[in-house]
Design a protein around this motif. Structure first.
Motif, short mmCIF file in Angstrom:
data_model
loop_
_atom_site.label_atom_id
_atom_site.label_comp_id
_atom_site.label_asym_id
_atom_site.label_seq_id
_atom_site.Cartn_x
_atom_site.Cartn_y
_atom_site.Cartn_z
N PRO A 22 0.83 -1.20 0.00
CA PRO A 22 0.00 0.00 0.00
C PRO A 22 0.86 1.25 0.00
O PRO A 22 2.00 1.26 0.49
N ARG A 23 0.33 2.31 -0.56
CA ARG A 23 1.05 3.58 -0.59
C ARG A 23 1.26 4.09 0.84
O ARG A 23 0.34 4.06 1.65
N ARG A 24 2.48 4.52 1.14
CA ARG A 24 2.78 5.00 2.48
C ARG A 24 1.96 6.26 2.77
O ARG A 24 1.85 7.16 1.94
N LEU A 25 1.39 6.33 3.96
CA LEU A 25 0.58 7.48 4.34
C LEU A 25 1.48 8.66 4.69
O LEU A 25 2.58 8.49 5.24
N PHE A 26 0.99 9.84 4.38
CA PHE A 26 1.73 11.06 4.70
C PHE A 26 1.43 11.46 6.14
O PHE A 26 0.28 11.69 6.50
N PRO A 27 2.45 11.53 7.01
CA PRO A 27 2.20 11.91 8.41
C PRO A 27 1.93 13.41 8.50
O PRO A 27 2.74 14.24 8.07
N ALA A 28 0.78 13.77 9.05
CA ALA A 28 0.37 15.17 9.03
C ALA A 28 -0.29 15.57 10.33
O ALA A 28 -1.00 14.78 10.96
N THR A 29 -0.06 16.80 10.70
CA THR A 29 -0.81 17.46 11.77
C THR A 29 -1.52 18.65 11.14
O THR A 29 -1.10 19.13 10.08
N PRO A 30 -2.57 19.15 11.77
CA PRO A 30 -3.22 20.36 11.23
C PRO A 30 -2.25 21.51 11.06
O PRO A 30 -2.30 22.24 10.06
N SER A 31 -1.34 21.68 12.01
CA SER A 31 -0.37 22.78 11.93
C SER A 31 0.57 22.61 10.74
O SER A 31 0.89 23.57 10.04
N LYS A 32 0.99 21.39 10.50
CA LYS A 32 1.90 21.10 9.39
C LYS A 32 1.26 21.43 8.05
O LYS A 32 1.87 22.09 7.19
N LEU A 33 0.03 21.01 7.88
CA LEU A 33 -0.68 21.29 6.62
C LEU A 33 -0.96 22.77 6.46
O LEU A 33 -0.82 23.33 5.37
N ALA A 34 -1.36 23.43 7.55
CA ALA A 34 -1.66 24.86 7.47
C ALA A 34 -0.41 25.67 7.15
O ALA A 34 -0.48 26.68 6.43
N THR A 35 0.73 25.24 7.67
CA THR A 35 1.98 25.97 7.41
C THR A 35 2.29 25.97 5.92
O THR A 35 2.65 27.01 5.35
N PHE A 36 2.16 24.82 5.27
CA PHE A 36 2.43 24.76 3.82
C PHE A 36 1.41 25.58 3.04
O PHE A 36 1.77 26.29 2.09
N SER A 37 0.14 25.50 3.42
CA SER A 37 -0.89 26.26 2.71
C SER A 37 -0.63 27.76 2.82
O SER A 37 -0.85 28.50 1.86
N ASP A 38 -0.15 28.21 3.97
CA ASP A 38 0.12 29.63 4.16
C ASP A 38 1.37 30.07 3.40
O ASP A 38 1.38 31.15 2.79
N CYS A 39 2.41 29.24 3.47
CA CYS A 39 3.68 29.62 2.82
C CYS A 39 4.59 28.41 2.72
O CYS A 39 5.13 27.94 3.73
N PRO A 40 4.80 27.87 1.50
CA PRO A 40 5.69 26.72 1.34
C PRO A 40 7.10 26.97 1.87
O PRO A 40 7.74 26.05 2.39
N ARG A 41 7.60 28.21 1.75
CA ARG A 41 8.95 28.50 2.25
C ARG A 41 9.02 28.30 3.77
O ARG A 41 9.99 27.74 4.29
N ARG A 42 7.99 28.76 4.46
CA ARG A 42 7.99 28.59 5.91
C ARG A 42 7.91 27.09 6.27
O ARG A 42 8.53 26.65 7.24
N TYR A 43 7.16 26.32 5.49
CA TYR A 43 7.10 24.88 5.71
C TYR A 43 8.50 24.28 5.58
O TYR A 43 8.91 23.46 6.42
N ARG A 44 9.22 24.65 4.55
CA ARG A 44 10.56 24.09 4.35
C ARG A 44 11.46 24.40 5.52
O ARG A 44 12.17 23.53 6.04
N HIS A 45 11.44 25.65 5.98
CA HIS A 45 12.29 26.03 7.11
C HIS A 45 11.91 25.25 8.37
O HIS A 45 12.78 24.83 9.14
N ALA A 46 10.61 25.04 8.59
CA ALA A 46 10.16 24.41 9.83
C ALA A 46 10.33 22.90 9.83
O ALA A 46 10.67 22.31 10.88
N TYR A 47 10.12 22.25 8.68
CA TYR A 47 10.04 20.79 8.67
C TYR A 47 11.14 20.07 7.89
O TYR A 47 11.32 18.87 8.06
N LEU A 48 11.85 20.79 7.02
CA LEU A 48 12.83 20.10 6.18
C LEU A 48 14.26 20.56 6.42
O LEU A 48 15.17 19.75 6.43
N ASP A 49 14.47 21.86 6.56
CA ASP A 49 15.83 22.37 6.71
C ASP A 49 16.46 21.89 8.01
O ASP A 49 15.85 21.99 9.08
N ARG A 50 17.67 21.37 7.90
CA ARG A 50 18.43 20.95 9.07
C ARG A 50 19.87 21.44 8.93
O ARG A 50 20.51 21.16 7.92
N PRO A 51 20.34 22.20 9.89
CA PRO A 51 19.63 22.61 11.11
C PRO A 51 18.49 23.58 10.80
O PRO A 51 18.54 24.30 9.80
#
Length: 301
Positions: A22-51
């Protein structure tokens, strides 16, 4: 609409799926989804960029909201005989933070103001009516998502459970906001799946005004929220794959400049955000006090 959760224990997030699985499910919280909807750049900084890029300053309105939420959670944890208005105030004083306020005097005035809200709010509660949960983590799955979230309070009303969300913003909540809240819809799904009980009603309890905004979800309204959430998750996965394939990070996750950049945690790391306008004072989103002559500020989401 729901499928059993997919076990991915021990697998890296970029590991290929096995044929026929089965296709792997995307782990999501309401905050995570709302962050991307508001601004993909902010999503990247919060959830992908390390550090993770350094965050901006603390905000006074967040300090108020955090203290009120923590006090109410602890109030319900007290023995029944100790659930008094005075106890609620003492709990607030114990967790109060001055972060984001203009000065100590402003922080003190707002502590007194928030204590008044709590006094009025708990005065309208029946301490003996134990919630089903406070700060309760719930989860649910859809065809594409593994949703999870933490609910301020879950009440029992008759045979059904009710999702209660506390609000401390500068204006009262509305029934339209209760209906349109993706987070509250996700909580309903989570309560149904986690607690195996009927749940349709969501409520926004606005402590400053003593008002309650509410909506009773139907299967159709929940399905609409699920569809939008899954569309957002698909956009996130598409952008993430483009980044992994070598696309420029700023192109894969573009900024969406606007007045919301003023209160973005990652403003310092985002040139378009800094150019969108000046950095507001960290107390500007507090409701005006009687003696204040400050200009009314926009309200962050």
């Amino acid at each position: 609409m729901s499928v059993p959760p997919v076990s991915v224990g021990g697998m890296g997030s970029d590991q290929l799926e096995m044929p026929g699985m089965p296709r792997r499910l995307f782990p999501a919280t309401p905050s995570k989804l709302a962050t991307f909807s508001d601004c993909p750049r902010r999503y990247r900084h919060a959830y992908l960029d390390r550090p993770t890029p350094p965050k901006g300053p603390a905000w006074a309105h967040n300090s108020v909201g955090s203290a009120v939420h923590a006090a109410l959670r602890s109030w319900w944890e007290l023995p029944l005989r100790e659930r008094t208005a005075g106890a609620a105030r003492q709990l607030l004083y114990g967790v109060w933070s001055t972060a984001g306020f203009r000065d100590a005097d402003q922080a003190q005035r707002w502590r007194s103001r928030a204590a008044g809200w709590l006094t009025d709010y708990v005065g309208g509660l029946d301490p003996a009516e134990e919630p089903v949960g406070t700060e309760r983590q719930v989860a649910a799955t859809t065809e594409r998502l593994a949703l999870s979230g933490r609910i301020d309070r879950i009440d029992q009303r008759g045979d059904e459970l009710v999702v209660v969300d506390y609000k401390t913003g500068r204006r009262p909540s509305t029934d339209d906001e209760a209906r349109g809240s993706a987070a509250l819809a996700a909580y309903v799904l989570g309560v149904r799946r986690t607690l195996r009980r009927p749940c349709s009603r969501v409520e926004l309890h606005h402590l400053p005004s003593g008002t309650v905004a509410a909506f009773d979800h139907t299967d159709r309204s929940l399905a609409n929220h699920v569809r939008r959430a899954e569309d957002t998750a698909e956009d996130i996965e598409r952008a993430t794959e483009a980044l992994r394939a070598g696309e420029d990070a700023d192109a894969a996750f573009p900024a969406v400049p606007g007045r919301q950049c003023g209160w973005c945690d990652f403003r310092a790391s985002c040139a378009p955000g800094r150019a969108a306008g000046p950095q507001p004072e960290t107390w500007i989103f507090l409701a005006p006090e009687p003696a204040d002559d400050e200009v009314a500020a926009p309200v962050p989401r």
